[in-house]
Design an enzyme around this catalytic site. Sequence first.
Site, mmCIF file in Angstrom:
data_model
loop_
_atom_site.group_PDB
_atom_site.id
_atom_site.type_symbol
_atom_site.label_atom_id
_atom_site.label_comp_id
_atom_site.label_asym_id
_atom_site.label_seq_id
_atom_site.Cartn_x
_atom_site.Cartn_y
_atom_site.Cartn_z
ATOM 1 N N GLY A 146 0.458 -15.308 -9.307
ATOM 2 C CA GLY A 146 -0.115 -13.971 -9.435
ATOM 3 C C GLY A 146 0.821 -13.017 -10.155
ATOM 4 N N GLU A 158 0.086 -13.605 -13.702
ATOM 5 C CA GLU A 158 -1.256 -13.055 -13.931
ATOM 6 C C GLU A 158 -1.212 -11.535 -14.035
ATOM 7 O OE1 GLU A 158 -2.879 -15.341 -10.571
ATOM 8 O OE2 GLU A 158 -4.440 -15.973 -11.955
ATOM 9 N N GLU A 174 0.587 -22.587 -9.079
ATOM 10 C CA GLU A 174 -0.442 -22.711 -8.037
ATOM 11 C C GLU A 174 -0.876 -24.155 -7.818
ATOM 12 O OE1 GLU A 174 -0.281 -20.383 -10.311
ATOM 13 O OE2 GLU A 174 -1.181 -18.508 -9.650
HETATM 14 N N1 T1G Z 1 4.578 -15.812 -0.725
HETATM 15 C C1 T1G Z 1 5.214 -15.616 0.450
HETATM 16 N N2 T1G Z 1 6.518 -15.946 0.688
HETATM 17 C C2 T1G Z 1 7.184 -16.510 -0.344
HETATM 18 C C3 T1G Z 1 6.590 -16.749 -1.601
HETATM 19 C C4 T1G Z 1 5.221 -16.369 -1.772
HETATM 20 N N3 T1G Z 1 4.583 -16.519 -2.931
HETATM 21 N N4 T1G Z 1 7.524 -17.322 -2.390
HETATM 22 C C5 T1G Z 1 8.642 -17.431 -1.665
HETATM 23 N N5 T1G Z 1 8.460 -16.954 -0.436
HETATM 24 C C6 T1G Z 1 9.463 -16.861 0.635
HETATM 25 C C7 T1G Z 1 9.959 -18.236 1.051
HETATM 26 O O1 T1G Z 1 9.100 -18.781 2.034
HETATM 27 C C8 T1G Z 1 11.320 -17.890 1.609
HETATM 28 O O2 T1G Z 1 11.113 -17.321 2.895
HETATM 29 C C9 T1G Z 1 11.800 -16.769 0.703
HETATM 30 O O3 T1G Z 1 10.612 -16.213 0.108
HETATM 31 C C10 T1G Z 1 12.721 -17.255 -0.386
HETATM 32 O O4 T1G Z 1 12.009 -18.321 -1.035
HETATM 33 C C11 T1G Z 1 -3.623 -15.429 -6.885
HETATM 34 C C12 T1G Z 1 -3.099 -17.690 -5.571
HETATM 35 C C13 T1G Z 1 10.059 -17.677 -6.167
HETATM 36 C C14 T1G Z 1 11.108 -19.733 -7.154
HETATM 37 O O5 T1G Z 1 3.913 -20.627 -5.748
HETATM 38 O O6 T1G Z 1 8.534 -21.013 -6.031
HETATM 39 O O7 T1G Z 1 -0.033 -16.502 -6.752
HETATM 40 O O8 T1G Z 1 12.404 -19.048 4.236
HETATM 41 O O9 T1G Z 1 13.670 -20.089 -0.434
HETATM 42 O O10 T1G Z 1 14.781 -20.872 -3.788
HETATM 43 O O11 T1G Z 1 -3.245 -16.915 -8.628
HETATM 44 O O12 T1G Z 1 10.168 -19.090 -3.633
HETATM 45 O O13 T1G Z 1 13.509 -16.907 3.500
HETATM 46 O O14 T1G Z 1 11.678 -16.849 5.255
HETATM 47 O O15 T1G Z 1 11.889 -20.504 -2.200
HETATM 48 O O16 T1G Z 1 15.137 -18.461 -4.580
HETATM 49 C C15 T1G Z 1 2.168 -18.684 -6.509
HETATM 50 C C16 T1G Z 1 6.416 -19.788 -4.719
HETATM 51 C C17 T1G Z 1 1.585 -18.236 -5.193
HETATM 52 C C18 T1G Z 1 5.871 -19.314 -6.048
HETATM 53 C C19 T1G Z 1 12.243 -18.475 -5.309
HETATM 54 N N6 T1G Z 1 3.606 -18.544 -6.488
HETATM 55 N N7 T1G Z 1 7.802 -19.458 -4.541
HETATM 56 O O17 T1G Z 1 12.928 -19.628 -4.902
HETATM 57 O O18 T1G Z 1 13.794 -18.888 -2.622
HETATM 58 S S1 T1G Z 1 -0.170 -18.440 -5.115
HETATM 59 C C20 T1G Z 1 4.380 -19.568 -6.077
HETATM 60 C C21 T1G Z 1 8.770 -20.146 -5.205
HETATM 61 C C22 T1G Z 1 -0.752 -17.327 -6.268
HETATM 62 C C23 T1G Z 1 -2.618 -16.330 -7.531
HETATM 63 C C24 T1G Z 1 -2.162 -17.475 -6.669
HETATM 64 C C25 T1G Z 1 10.179 -19.792 -4.849
HETATM 65 C C26 T1G Z 1 10.872 -18.909 -5.885
HETATM 66 P P1 T1G Z 1 12.250 -17.546 4.052
HETATM 67 P P2 T1G Z 1 12.846 -19.589 -1.549
HETATM 68 P P3 T1G Z 1 14.266 -19.500 -4.005
#
Ligand code: T1G
Length: 666
Positions: A101, A104, A124
């Site tokens: 997002g 996006e 995603e």
């Molecule tokens: N939502 C909620 N919490 C998140 C999060 C997210 N998108 N991404 C990370 N966290 C939390 C994670 O659980 C951890 O929490 C802390 O942040 C640090 O993360 C509508 C539907 C950005 C590359 O898939 O790939 O958008 O353990 O340990 O190694 O189209 O986080 O500390 O409590 O991973 O520095 C799409 C997912 C969502 C990206 C950073 N986005 N995140 O990595 O830290 S769906 C993703 C990552 C979406 C739209 C669709 C990685 C990072 P805690 P981390 P990091």
Amino acid sequence: MQSVSTQLIDDVFVVVVDNPPVNALSWHVRQGLHDGFGQGLADPAVKAIVLRCAGSTFIAGADITEFGKPPQGPDFNAVLNMIEASDKPVVAAIHGTALGGGLETALVCHYRIAVPSAKLGVPEVKLGLLPGAGGTQRLPRVVGVEAAATMCSLGEPVPAPKAEAMGLVDRMAGENSLAEDAIAYARELIAAGPRPTRERSVTGDIAAIEQLKAANARKWRGFEAPYANLACVEAATHLPFDEGLKFERAEFLKLMGGSQSAAQRYMFFAERQAAKIDGFPKDLPLRDVKKVGVIGAGTMGGGISMNFLAKDIPVTIVEMVQENLDRGVGVIRKNYEASAVKGRFTAEQVEGMMGLLTSSLSLDDLADCDLVIEAVYESMDVKKEVFGKLDTICKPGAILASNTSYLNIDEIAASTSRPQDVVGMHFFSPANVMKLLEVVRGEKTADDVLATAMAVGKKIGKVAVVAGVCHGFIGNRMLSTRQQPAMQLLLEGATPAQIDKVHTDFGMPMGPFQMSDLAGLDIGWHRDPARVESIRDALCAAGRFGQKNRKGFYDYDEKRVGTPSDEALSIIEEFRATSNLSKREISDQEIVERTLYPMVNEGYKILEEGKAQRASDIDVVWIYGYGWPIYRGGPMFWGDLEGTGKIVEALERNGVKVAESLKAKA
Ligand code: T1G
């Protein structure tokens, strides 16, 4: 909570998102964007708008923790459409990772400026989803069909310089001057005005979509999301924008409502949870690990060493015999050179890593290592002897780890005067490839030793899970509950191919017998051909040791492709005859119940005994150690989906002792 602020700098309005740790698009961020942009659009003094983020990264996606909960705050698509419809140019200023997002959101901005270290992507698909806020419709209008299809279906981020070359980034900023460069760039664009992405045309060749499907058929076997992503990108090539959005929305909701996305979102958090040790403070001081010793230059010792060398950590590798040492070092070099051919390393990097490797025939050369990992023959006597020597050689405070795959860490620790420094670090073969690391906590293992081993695991790119001392720890203990009934099913009339197919159709990379052939049937065999007490003995007696000599449960060609073996089947038939079991038809469902359900049962026993911290850790072990299909979330997650009542009934029907905690859940 105030997670979006705004400031007017002359005629440029700056909207700043600040929602640690990754600026996820939580409801209050969407609310803040709605209000902030509303303010900027209504102010006649504003000639251009910049959207940027505080903290370590641009928006990293929707807030995954909100999924499945009642919606709060403004609809994401409504906020995005409002930004895109701006009559003033909007610039997204990107650092860190603009993901999902987040990208996006950057795509509804009219222009994008980024620092060189930034990465942009739509991961995603790794959550079993697709970009559900216009990403599949806007990306093809910015980067073309092929790049959009690749980004959506594989989910890999693109570095900013490459994104610029693709047209996804319009301007590069200085690594440390993004805020000011973005304002200057926005001011430049006042004359050009807005450039709504939805009005841009889709470019590129739709054939790229079929090519991606063909190239990834094996990798995507059983997955729904990659194909849904590609269907949306394909829709963008022939549907008007708003129709395309509707198509994307429908596909997104299908995935969101399905079990695969639930499993993959569960695993996203499970993997991060596994790194946490219950009861340990986040800031527990760790021991310094600057130099590593590895004992054993065989397949495991070499693979383990490669993990550290690739992270610029010097390794001293010790063998007892020069020939074995030279072979081991040669294999490390050969593996790195093979990776270099695939573009993973440059030749200089290979030399650099090899330059960090010291080989030795003497354990004394491990005296200054901060961590020593023993990877010698799986014999308790041998390990006790090695640890006894390490106890006299290694410096105080050195961590002494064993790579044993099932032996008792407490017994190994007792062969030293420093059991508090002893821990298990169980790598999975090939150790330089498999991501799982079981960190086995001995009874006397010091907290900082356990925490350091977990941190070292993360540093070398592993997914580390804490395991307790028991036979086979978590993974192999559950594996053994599958192997025994699988063998029994052979005796009752099933074939290796039938049983393996049930497992590969389930989504496993290979079935029990394919795995046995790969590992080698002669591992642990007593080597007496006259002593035939099992099917495995009978196969070994006939010289069928598995892939290593191209015949085991299957026959193998020079490319190690297996085919059913008449000889193996007749050996099984002969052995069955000695066990007066009559052959019968066996259904695939019975194979599932007798080989997979006992694994779930064993997982509950492991939790009852405290040998794993949490059920999700068990799932992490099986996904990263054995290739359990991530879209099924791991044995414990899958067990809940399958139905614990159904599992208990089948286990009892098959005479398996059911774990009390599983019975209580049924
Ligand atoms: N939502 C909620 N919490 C998140 C999060 C997210 N998108 N991404 C990370 N966290 C939390 C994670 O659980 C951890 O929490 C802390 O942040 C640090 O993360 C509508 C539907 C950005 C590359 O898939 O790939 O958008 O353990 O340990 O190694 O189209 O986080 O500390 O409590 O991973 O520095 C799409 C997912 C969502 C990206 C950073 N986005 N995140 O990595 O830290 S769906 C993703 C990552 C979406 C739209 C669709 C990685 C990072 P805690 P981390 P990091």
